[in-house]
Scaffold this motif. Structure first.
Motif, short mmCIF file in Angstrom:
data_model
loop_
_atom_site.label_atom_id
_atom_site.label_comp_id
_atom_site.label_asym_id
_atom_site.label_seq_id
_atom_site.Cartn_x
_atom_site.Cartn_y
_atom_site.Cartn_z
N THR A 1 62.78 18.46 60.99
CA THR A 1 62.31 16.52 60.44
C THR A 1 62.62 15.91 59.47
O THR A 1 63.38 14.97 59.36
CB THR A 1 61.41 16.28 62.48
N ILE B 1 65.48 15.97 57.60
CA ILE B 1 66.97 15.29 57.99
C ILE B 1 66.54 13.67 57.16
O ILE B 1 67.29 13.17 56.61
CB ILE B 1 66.95 15.31 59.36
N SER B 2 65.36 13.59 57.46
CA SER B 2 65.49 12.46 57.37
C SER B 2 65.23 11.91 56.20
O SER B 2 65.43 10.91 55.12
CB SER B 2 63.70 12.30 57.82
N ALA C 1 74.06 15.41 61.74
CA ALA C 1 72.12 14.55 62.16
C ALA C 1 72.17 13.49 60.59
O ALA C 1 72.27 12.47 60.72
CB ALA C 1 71.35 15.49 62.61
N ILE C 2 72.19 14.35 58.93
CA ILE C 2 71.86 13.82 58.26
C ILE C 2 72.61 12.65 57.49
O ILE C 2 72.96 11.30 57.38
CB ILE C 2 71.82 15.24 57.03
N LEU D 1 72.85 9.55 60.09
CA LEU D 1 70.98 8.47 60.11
C LEU D 1 71.86 8.28 58.31
O LEU D 1 71.20 7.26 57.97
CB LEU D 1 70.18 9.47 59.81
N SER E 1 65.59 10.91 63.58
CA SER E 1 66.14 12.20 63.51
C SER E 1 66.19 12.28 64.50
O SER E 1 66.52 13.99 64.81
CB SER E 1 65.36 12.83 62.28
N SER F 1 69.02 14.16 66.86
CA SER F 1 69.80 15.54 66.34
C SER F 1 69.05 16.38 67.23
O SER F 1 69.97 17.44 67.49
CB SER F 1 69.32 15.23 65.19
N ASP G 1 64.82 20.50 66.31
CA ASP G 1 63.68 20.02 65.26
C ASP G 1 62.77 19.67 65.90
O ASP G 1 62.45 20.37 67.01
CB ASP G 1 64.32 18.27 64.66
#
Lengths: 217, 251
Positions: A17, A20-21, A87-88, A91, A156, A159, A166
């Motif tokens: 989490t 990714i954020s 996902a990255i 976002l 996130s 994802s 996550d």
């Protein structure tokens, strides 16, 4: 309620989490700053292209962007076959649009008098942006950036749909394993709040304090 | 006045949308001269100053800086702007920089001075406006009058050939006005070339070589203070001055 070992299991989702954020935030920053420059300081044709980018990413649900990267682009571009990378990317690209909105209004908040004063000293446009506008805009932007980080941490969670391990995914695993329906999600929610609140709150306060010190609006 | 003409506007016209703010203004300022512009609000004084300061181009007309037509050919406007100081009506200090930082900025990035050299020069300028002890303060920690004086120091530091003042005391209360006017009078006596929009009649009377009356986008009349303040030619200048001087209890 949820056991300690289950809670520790849930914590295993934190690295995904958070990474990714934060990587998405950095990508968003790297996109947002130049995008804002193009929107504010280049001929209309380029500015409107940059505006279109912002409109698209602001208008589409981030889940759709994620699915587009993973299932769509992933078919042709190997990096996006990784749910984590998709996902990255999703976002990060959307954050570029959001951060550009934040920087645009922050840069516009620098009073015109100061820009005229800088021009009267003979500073070039680039120097005015670098030495006058950006330093003040960063301070004004701090609270907005805090909210943006919090938003990324929360979003996130999408994802999970792609299979990223996550916090949300770990909470869901607990639900399936123990047939517990409320506790895993409540514990997960608590973890999200523990991450989003301090960051957003800190940047908000820092922003207000600096704004007061310099008398910025 | 017979010195070299530093700054000259010929037939300056400015249109915003369908509104003509300037309608063919001719004005020139000679080396060492202090020229004051007065006139009702909306007469185009600020616009004229911004155009002469090359902060915006005129719709029509020419500007000559030391004999050179600045908008003809491709002169480096920034280099000329650096030689034309500007002090604004509202304090326009850079809020994120200290008083010293404000004065240093142009020295470092336009005149390309080394940091120590810029710092020395900036301190010298703050001393001239009696603010050396406030060098490390941010604009938010300074009074309006102090901010304007830093603004003057910032303009002065560039060693400009002329400084334009756009009602520098209009947003200040009376006591702060005096401290700013005092600094401006010192500069005028030092022979700094100045074009000043102001309604501070004592200042004009004390140091102006000429006062110009502006109305409806035109300069209607220019004369030395003793003539302009006592016996202006145009009826509008007369009635404007009568009201203005009334505010000072007559001079």
């Amino acid at each position: 309620m949820i056991s300690t070992s289950d809670f520790i299991f849930l914590l295993r989702g934190v690295p995904a989490t958070l990474s990714i954020s934060f990587i998405a935030f950095i990508i968003g920053f790297a996109i947002g700053i130049p995008l804002t420059m193009v929107r504010l300081y280049t001929p209309r044709i380029y500015a409107s292209m940059a505006n279109a980018y912002v409109k698209v990413f602001l208008g589409v649900p981030v889940l759709v962007i994620m699915l587009f990267f993973y299932f769509g682009l992933g078919k042709y571009l190997p990096p996006f076959r990784s749910p984590y990378m998709s996902a990255i990317a999703a976002l990060g690209f959307r954050s570029g649009a959001y951060q550009s909105q934040i920087f645009k209004s922050a840069m516009n908040s620098v009073p015109r008098d100061q820009i005229l004063a800088a021009r009267s000293l003979g500073l070039t446009k680039t120097q005015i942006i670098r030495y006058i506008i950006l330093p003040q805009a960063f301070i004004v932007a701090l609270p907005g950036l805090g909210s943006e980080i919090a938003l990324l941490i929360k979003d996130s969670a999408y994802s999970f749909i792609l299979g990223v391990l996550d916090i949300t995914m770990h909470a869901d695993i607990l639900r399936r394993a123990h047939k517990l329906f409320l506790a895993p999600y409540l514990a997960g929610a608590l973890l999200y709040i523990m991450m989003t609140f301090p960051i957003a709150n800190y940047l908000d306060r820092l922003g207000s304090r600096l704004k007061d010190r310099y008398g910025l609006r | 006045m017979s010195g070299e003409i530093i700054l000259e506007g010929k037939g300056l016209w400015k249109r915003y949308g369908s509104l003509d703010v300037l309608k063919g203004v001719d004005i020139s300022v000679r080396k060492g001269e202090t020229k004051v512009i007065i006139g009702p609000s909306g007469s185009g004084k600020s616009t004229l100053l911004r155009i002469l300061g090359l902060l915006e181009p005129p719709t029509k007309g020419e500007i000559y800086f030391r004999g050179e037509n600045v908008y003809a050919g491709n002169l480096n406007l920034n280099r000329i702007r650096a030689k034309i100081g500007f002090v604004f009506q509202e304090p326009s200090l850079f809020r994120h920089l200290t008083a010293l930082g404000n004065v240093k900025l142009g020295l470092k990035h336009v005149l390309k001075m080394k940091d120590e050299e810029a710092e020395k020069k900036a301190m010298e300028m703050l001393r001239l406006v009696h603010l050396e002890e406030w060098a490390d303060h941010y604009p938010a920690q300074l009074s309006g009058g102090q901010q304007q004086r830093v603004g003057i120091a910032r303009a002065l530091a560039m060693d400009p050939d002329i400084i334009l003042f756009d009602e520098p005391t209009a947003s200040l209360d009376i006591e702060l006005t005096w401290e700013v006017i005092e600094v401006m009078e010192e500069l005028a006596r030092k022979g700094i070339t100045m074009l000043v929009v102001t309604h501070e009649i004592p200042f004009a009377k004390e140091v102006a070589d000429e006062i110009c009356f502006m109305e409806e986008g035109l300069i209607k009349e220019c004369a030395p203070p003793e003539i302009m303040l006592r016996n202006p030619k145009t009826p509008r200048a007369r009635s404007f001055l009568k009201r203005l001087l009334g505010a000072y209890g007559g001079i």
